[in-house]
Design a protein around this motif. Structure first.
Motif, PDB file in Angstrom:
ATOM      1  N   ASP A   1       0.897  -1.286   0.159  1.00 44.35           N
ATOM      2  CA  ASP A   1       0.004   0.130  -0.052  1.00 44.35           C
ATOM      3  C   ASP A   1       0.927   1.337   0.203  1.00 44.35           C
ATOM      4  OD1 ASP A   1      -2.233  -1.522   0.127  1.00 44.35           O
ATOM      5  OD2 ASP A   1      -2.306  -1.430   2.201  1.00 44.35           O
ATOM      6  N   ALA A   2       1.931   1.124   0.932  1.00 43.95           N
ATOM      7  CA  ALA A   2       2.741   2.403   1.065  1.00 43.95           C
ATOM      8  C   ALA A   2       3.708   2.668  -0.547  1.00 43.95           C
ATOM      9  CB  ALA A   2       3.816   2.111   2.024  1.00 43.95           C
ATOM     10  N   GLN A   3       3.922   1.467  -0.991  1.00 41.50           N
ATOM     11  CA  GLN A   3       4.386   1.634  -2.230  1.00 41.50           C
ATOM     12  C   GLN A   3       3.614   2.163  -3.471  1.00 41.50           C
ATOM     13  OE1 GLN A   3       4.891  -2.025  -4.473  1.00 41.50           O
ATOM     14  NE2 GLN A   3       6.803  -1.436  -5.732  1.00 41.50           N
ATOM     15  N   GLU A   4       2.524   1.785  -3.443  1.00 39.68           N
ATOM     16  CA  GLU A   4       1.589   2.580  -4.440  1.00 39.68           C
ATOM     17  C   GLU A   4       1.203   3.686  -4.119  1.00 39.68           C
ATOM     18  OE1 GLU A   4      -2.056   0.004  -4.553  1.00 39.68           O
ATOM     19  OE2 GLU A   4      -0.875  -1.724  -4.812  1.00 39.68           O
ATOM     20  N   ASP A   5       1.079   4.216  -2.798  1.00 39.76           N
ATOM     21  CA  ASP A   5       1.037   5.707  -2.314  1.00 39.76           C
ATOM     22  C   ASP A   5       2.089   6.635  -2.732  1.00 39.76           C
ATOM     23  OD1 ASP A   5      -1.453   4.920  -1.059  1.00 39.76           O
ATOM     24  OD2 ASP A   5      -0.807   4.668   0.698  1.00 39.76           O
ATOM     25  N   GLU A   6       3.198   6.020  -2.461  1.00 42.58           N
ATOM     26  CA  GLU A   6       4.467   6.934  -2.865  1.00 42.58           C
ATOM     27  C   GLU A   6       4.387   7.098  -4.451  1.00 42.58           C
ATOM     28  OE1 GLU A   6       6.360   8.489  -0.795  1.00 42.58           O
ATOM     29  OE2 GLU A   6       5.152   7.791   0.869  1.00 42.58           O
ATOM     30  N   TYR A   7       4.289   5.937  -5.202  1.00 41.28           N
ATOM     31  CA  TYR A   7       4.480   6.391  -6.476  1.00 41.28           C
ATOM     32  C   TYR A   7       3.325   7.035  -7.074  1.00 41.28           C
ATOM     33  CZ  TYR A   7       7.681   2.229  -7.352  1.00 41.28           C
ATOM     34  OH  TYR A   7       8.861   1.513  -7.110  1.00 41.28           O
ATOM     35  N   ARG A   8       2.139   7.126  -6.580  1.00 44.09           N
ATOM     36  CA  ARG A   8       1.058   7.971  -6.866  1.00 44.09           C
ATOM     37  C   ARG A   8       1.686   9.569  -6.531  1.00 44.09           C
ATOM     38  NH1 ARG A   8      -2.663   4.275  -5.568  1.00 44.09           N
ATOM     39  NH2 ARG A   8      -2.776   4.828  -3.262  1.00 44.09           N
TER      40      ARG A   8
ATOM     41  N   LYS B   1       9.648   8.806  -5.164  1.00 43.03           N
ATOM     42  CA  LYS B   1       9.873   7.560  -6.091  1.00 43.03           C
ATOM     43  C   LYS B   1      10.855   6.522  -5.292  1.00 43.03           C
ATOM     44  CE  LYS B   1      10.969   5.310 -10.175  1.00 43.03           C
ATOM     45  NZ  LYS B   1      11.879   4.252  -9.627  1.00 43.03           N
ATOM     46  N   THR B   2      11.938   7.229  -4.734  1.00 39.37           N
ATOM     47  CA  THR B   2      12.808   6.417  -3.736  1.00 39.37           C
ATOM     48  C   THR B   2      12.079   5.542  -2.561  1.00 39.37           C
ATOM     49  OG1 THR B   2      13.758   8.049  -2.332  1.00 39.37           O
ATOM     50  CG2 THR B   2      14.670   7.722  -4.433  1.00 39.37           C
ATOM     51  N   HIS B   3      11.102   6.306  -2.143  1.00 41.24           N
ATOM     52  CA  HIS B   3      10.120   5.628  -1.095  1.00 41.24           C
ATOM     53  C   HIS B   3       9.732   4.594  -1.574  1.00 41.24           C
ATOM     54  CE1 HIS B   3       9.804   9.471   1.422  1.00 41.24           C
ATOM     55  NE2 HIS B   3      11.116   9.150   1.610  1.00 41.24           N
ATOM     56  N   GLY B   4       8.867   4.780  -2.850  1.00 42.15           N
ATOM     57  CA  GLY B   4       7.965   3.756  -3.334  1.00 42.15           C
ATOM     58  C   GLY B   4       9.049   2.384  -3.587  1.00 42.15           C
ATOM     59  N   ASP B   5      10.339   2.757  -4.300  1.00 43.45           N
ATOM     60  CA  ASP B   5      11.178   1.443  -4.604  1.00 43.45           C
ATOM     61  C   ASP B   5      11.407   0.872  -3.235  1.00 43.45           C
ATOM     62  OD1 ASP B   5      11.281   2.312  -7.085  1.00 43.45           O
ATOM     63  OD2 ASP B   5      13.149   3.279  -7.044  1.00 43.45           O
ATOM     64  N   ARG B   6      11.774   1.637  -2.209  1.00 44.41           N
ATOM     65  CA  ARG B   6      12.327   0.921  -1.041  1.00 44.41           C
ATOM     66  C   ARG B   6      11.347   0.180  -0.348  1.00 44.41           C
ATOM     67  NH1 ARG B   6      14.584   4.849   3.619  1.00 44.41           N
ATOM     68  NH2 ARG B   6      12.702   6.016   2.381  1.00 44.41           N
ATOM     69  N   PHE B   7      10.080   0.609  -0.298  1.00 46.28           N
ATOM     70  CA  PHE B   7       8.693  -0.130   0.117  1.00 46.28           C
ATOM     71  C   PHE B   7       8.650  -1.315  -0.669  1.00 46.28           C
ATOM     72  CE2 PHE B   7       7.067   3.792   2.445  1.00 46.28           C
ATOM     73  CZ  PHE B   7       7.529   3.544   3.545  1.00 46.28           C
ATOM     74  N   GLY B   8       8.804  -1.338  -1.952  1.00 43.71           N
ATOM     75  CA  GLY B   8       8.575  -2.433  -2.898  1.00 43.71           C
ATOM     76  C   GLY B   8       9.605  -3.294  -2.682  1.00 43.71           C
TER      77      GLY B   8
END
Length: 192
Positions: free
Chosen positions: A90-97, A129-136
């Motif tokens: 969920d966090a990954q998707e939120d960060e990418y949005r 973007k880096t947050h989304g990558d890290r969470f992914g």
């Protein structure tokens, strides 16, 4: 164009509010990860929450010329729940949005002549973007059972006391502080 007459004003306030709610949401998830003994995930969420607060402060600073006014805007923010893997996805998707949204808001700010706001939106976008990558990456490790497992022996470090271990998985309990296996992280940057 004056800031009070712009879309950028609403976008800055929306971004401020979004970063504040993301910070709080991430701290709540971090608390759950800590209760589960998964300090790597806990620390990733706490670090991201700290960065989200820095973003909120930066957006709010640009709103300083409007002190004393009220800014109305419409926004929707996510409500999540579930296990750590789901929380990470969920966090990954939120960060990418946010990454995509802030890039678009940067262009609007530029078109309205607010170059400092445009630069800020773009800079924060790159961090999201880096947050989304890290969470992914963490989600893939949790889902694949590899967060605390490796194919070959490697270094692990207790995040509570610093005890080093070398094996395919960290010990079930730290021999130094007694903390559980979830308190270990891969040595050399495996903390997310």
């Amino acid at each position: 164009m004056k800031l009070q007459d712009s879309k950028t004003k609403e976008h800055l306030m929306r971004a401020f509010a979004g970063e504040c709610q993301a910070r709080t949401r991430y701290l709540l998830v971090a608390d759950g990860a800590e209760r589960e003994g998964c300090l790597t995930v806990c620390r990733a969420f706490r670090q991201t929450a700290k960065e989200e607060e820095a973003h909120a402060r930066a957006f709010y600073r640009l709103l300083a010329p409007l002190a004393g006014s009220q800014i109305e805007f419409t926004a929707a923010y996510p409500v999540h729940g579930g296990d750590l893997g789901a929380s990470l996805r969920d966090a990954q998707e939120d960060e990418y949005r946010e990454w995509e949204l802030y890039a678009a808001l940067s262009q609007i700010a530029r078109d309205e002549g607010f170059l400092q706001a445009a630069a800020l939106f773009l800079a924060v976008s790159s961090v999201e973007k880096t947050h989304g990558d890290r969470f992914g990456q963490l989600a893939a490790q949790v889902e694949g059972g590899t967060l605390l497992r490796a194919r070959e022996a490697r270094g692990w470090r207790c995040q509570r006391c610093g005890f080093p271990a070398y094996d395919c998985a960290p010990p079930q309990n730290c021999p130094l502080c007694g903390g559980g296996q979830g308190g270990f992280a891969r040595s050399g940057g495996g903390e997310g």
